[in-house]
Design an enzyme around this catalytic site. Structure first.
Site, PDB file in Angstrom:
ATOM      1  N   ASP A 118       0.858  -1.192   0.000  1.00  0.00           N
ATOM      2  CA  ASP A 118       0.000   0.000   0.000  1.00  0.00           C
ATOM      3  C   ASP A 118       0.891   1.238   0.000  1.00  0.00           C
ATOM      4  OD1 ASP A 118      -2.273   1.906   0.531  1.00  0.00           O
ATOM      5  OD2 ASP A 118      -3.349   0.030   0.800  1.00  0.00           O
ATOM      6  N   ASP A 168       4.091   1.838  -4.899  1.00  0.00           N
ATOM      7  CA  ASP A 168       3.054   2.299  -5.812  1.00  0.00           C
ATOM      8  C   ASP A 168       2.827   1.187  -6.830  1.00  0.00           C
ATOM      9  OD1 ASP A 168       1.576   3.425  -7.838  1.00  0.00           O
ATOM     10  OD2 ASP A 168       2.736   5.290  -7.912  1.00  0.00           O
ATOM     11  N   MET A 169       1.622   0.657  -6.848  1.00  0.00           N
ATOM     12  CA  MET A 169       1.344  -0.501  -7.724  1.00  0.00           C
ATOM     13  C   MET A 169       1.541  -0.179  -9.199  1.00  0.00           C
ATOM     14  SD  MET A 169      -2.777  -0.699  -7.578  1.00  0.00           S
ATOM     15  CE  MET A 169      -3.748   0.803  -7.507  1.00  0.00           C
ATOM     16  N   LYS A 196      -8.353  -7.015  -4.225  1.00  0.00           N
ATOM     17  CA  LYS A 196      -9.719  -7.138  -3.677  1.00  0.00           C
ATOM     18  C   LYS A 196     -10.322  -5.739  -3.566  1.00  0.00           C
ATOM     19  CE  LYS A 196     -11.915  -8.497   0.681  1.00  0.00           C
ATOM     20  NZ  LYS A 196     -11.769  -7.238   1.411  1.00  0.00           N
ATOM     21  N   HIS A 248     -12.271  -1.598  -9.276  1.00  0.00           N
ATOM     22  CA  HIS A 248     -13.489  -0.822  -9.580  1.00  0.00           C
ATOM     23  C   HIS A 248     -13.297   0.674  -9.314  1.00  0.00           C
ATOM     24  CE1 HIS A 248     -15.479  -1.563  -5.323  1.00  0.00           C
ATOM     25  NE2 HIS A 248     -14.261  -1.116  -5.231  1.00  0.00           N
TER      26      HIS A 248
HETATM   27  C1  SAM Z   1     -10.477   0.372  -1.462  1.00  0.00           C
HETATM   28  S1  SAM Z   1      -8.969   0.221  -0.684  1.00  0.00           S
HETATM   29  C2  SAM Z   1      -8.560  -1.444  -1.002  1.00  0.00           C
HETATM   30  C3  SAM Z   1      -9.236  -2.359  -0.072  1.00  0.00           C
HETATM   31  C4  SAM Z   1      -8.489  -3.602   0.310  1.00  0.00           C
HETATM   32  N1  SAM Z   1      -7.954  -4.292  -0.839  1.00  0.00           N
HETATM   33  C5  SAM Z   1      -9.420  -4.535   1.069  1.00  0.00           C
HETATM   34  O1  SAM Z   1     -10.106  -5.338   0.436  1.00  0.00           O
HETATM   35  O2  SAM Z   1      -9.521  -4.382   2.286  1.00  0.00           O
HETATM   36  C6  SAM Z   1      -7.889   1.024  -1.737  1.00  0.00           C
HETATM   37  C7  SAM Z   1      -6.454   1.025  -1.220  1.00  0.00           C
HETATM   38  O3  SAM Z   1      -5.603   1.266  -2.346  1.00  0.00           O
HETATM   39  C8  SAM Z   1      -4.494   1.988  -1.874  1.00  0.00           C
HETATM   40  N2  SAM Z   1      -3.820   2.587  -3.038  1.00  0.00           N
HETATM   41  C9  SAM Z   1      -4.297   3.578  -3.808  1.00  0.00           C
HETATM   42  N3  SAM Z   1      -3.421   3.847  -4.805  1.00  0.00           N
HETATM   43  C10 SAM Z   1      -2.371   2.996  -4.646  1.00  0.00           C
HETATM   44  C11 SAM Z   1      -1.164   2.782  -5.355  1.00  0.00           C
HETATM   45  N4  SAM Z   1      -0.872   3.515  -6.436  1.00  0.00           N
HETATM   46  N5  SAM Z   1      -0.332   1.819  -4.924  1.00  0.00           N
HETATM   47  C12 SAM Z   1      -0.609   1.083  -3.828  1.00  0.00           C
HETATM   48  N6  SAM Z   1      -1.760   1.230  -3.110  1.00  0.00           N
HETATM   49  C13 SAM Z   1      -2.622   2.183  -3.518  1.00  0.00           C
HETATM   50  C14 SAM Z   1      -5.111   2.976  -0.922  1.00  0.00           C
HETATM   51  O4  SAM Z   1      -4.154   3.544  -0.057  1.00  0.00           O
HETATM   52  C15 SAM Z   1      -6.145   2.104  -0.214  1.00  0.00           C
HETATM   53  O5  SAM Z   1      -5.605   1.522   0.960  1.00  0.00           O
END
Ligand code: SAM
Length: 364
Positions: free
Chosen positions: A232, A252-253, A266, A270
């Site tokens: 994350d 950063d993914m 997960k 979306h």
């Molecule tokens: C909706 S949450 C994901 C929920 C999680 N997978 C779960 O099921 O509990 C979105 C997450 O994506 C992370 N995120 C957003 N952009 C990102 C990036 N470029 N690289 C890594 N993580 C990222 C955010 O910090 C956040 O924690």
């Protein structure tokens, strides 16, 4: 040439017109359903019924909620709507009881962890969310350069997930984060019970965008042999206490994903456009081995399905919610399949449909 309307539209009958008027009342006023739900939560109705052992009368509720007795007839009307719309059950003796939906609105209820979904209802019925939806028509009329901001961003100049939200309204930002956690944390227990083969053969897993690690910890508790990374952003990982169960990785993914036999996304894709999803999946592909070595991407997300009856309407509402509040969308199987192919994957399988969501394995 424009079609002549008189040629295509027959004049409705009297019966059709009065039915149409009633349908229009329902469509126009059905925003009061979530308002009634939000009111029930604010008054503490589901929790009060739970404390009465799951069923309570109107006088029980008026007393225990400390409402003025003069409000009893009004509460009765609210409870009648909540019962008719499936939030509560009621019987002829005037007893209101919890159903699975209202069970999710009881304070402190625990199913595989904290399952209460009250924050979600309170967030989506709050001013900022309602104002974003009210700005939809203006947003449609504006020709805005790509990437197109959401109506929420247009109206508020701030985006969910970003620091700008905390600046706009710290209370709303806090509620949104609680709502997101409630939404995200629910369901992994069901996936673990219903989809054994998903994780049982894995040696390692990266939970991409794994947030506070709740999901990954559940997986490792069920399958202790799996070495699990949680990827994350720094602002999220820095808040996570190291627990020895999972390995938190900052990153950063879009740039790199920690290698593992499988990568899980997960409730992530979306929130992103098709182009972004293809880039994210391409990074996933670099992080996993070939299919023969067990390489796969696990996606848990909505799969819009027009044959799923009432669930289809829920999925479409979730899609329009994504459109109003974020830059993301919900996808049907063809749309998922198309982005998998564009990201270079050879095959996929929908392993299971659970409620509005699907569990998908995607193979390199
Ligand atoms: C909706 S949450 C994901 C929920 C999680 N997978 C779960 O099921 O509990 C979105 C997450 O994506 C992370 N995120 C957003 N952009 C990102 C990036 N470029 N690289 C890594 N993580 C990222 C955010 O910090 C956040 O924690």
């Amino acid at each position: 040439m424009a079609a002549k309307s008189s040629q295509t539209m027959t004049i409705p009958t009297d019966a059709e017109l009065v039915q149409a008027q009633a349908d229009l009342w329902r469509h126009s006023l059905s925003y009061l359903t979530p308002m009634a739900l939000s009111c029930a939560i604010q008054l503490g109705i589901p929790t009060a019924i739970h404390r009465f052992g799951g069923a309570a009368s109107l006088p029980d509720l008026v007393t225990t909620l400390s409402l003025p007795p003069s409000k009893a007839p009004f509460l009765s009307r609210l409870l009648r709507l909540l019962s008719t719309t499936g939030v509560l059950a009621s019987n002829e003796a005037g007893i209101y009881s919890l159903v699975p939906l209202s069970y999710l609105l009881v304070d402190g209820v625990r199913i595989d962890g904290d399952a209460s979904q009250t924050a979600l209802v309170l967030a989506v019925t709050s001013w900022h969310y309602m104002e974003a939806a009210m700005g939809l028509a203006d947003w449609f009329k504006k020709d805005i350069a790509q990437p197109v901001p959401s109506p929420f961003e247009e109206v508020h100049g701030a985006a969910l997930f970003e620091e700008s939200m905390a600046v706009l309204d710290p209370e709303c930002d806090k509620l949104f984060n609680e709502a997101l956690a409630a939404h995200d944390h629910m369901g992994i227990g069901t996936v673990l019970r219903e989809c054994h083969a998903l994780f049982s053969g894995l040696q390692s897993l990266t939970d991409c965008c794994g947030g506070d690690g709740t999901t990954a910890r559940s997986i490792v508790k069920a399958y202790p042999h799996i070495k699990c990374n949680v990827l994350d952003l720094p602002k999220v990982v820095d808040k996570n206490p190291s627990d020895g169960l999972v390995n938190y990785v900052t990153g950063d993914m879009f740039h790199s994903i920690p290698p593992a036999q499988a990568v899980m996304l997960k409730l992530v894709l979306h929130f992103w456009s098709d182009e972004d999803c293809i880039n994210i999946l391409a990074q996933c592909k670099k992080a996993i081995p070939c299919r023969e070595a067990g390489g796969k991407v696990i996606i848990i997300d909505i799969v819009v399905d027009s044959s799923s009856g009432q669930m289809f309407e829920t999925q479409l509402l979730m899609d329009v919610a994504m459109m109003v509040y974020t830059r993301g969308r919900q996808r049907d199987e063809n749309e998922w399949s198309s982005i998998f192919a564009k990201a270079g994957f050879s095959d996929y399988k929908i392993v299971k449909k659970l409620g509005a969501r699907g569990v998908i394995e995607v193979y390199p």
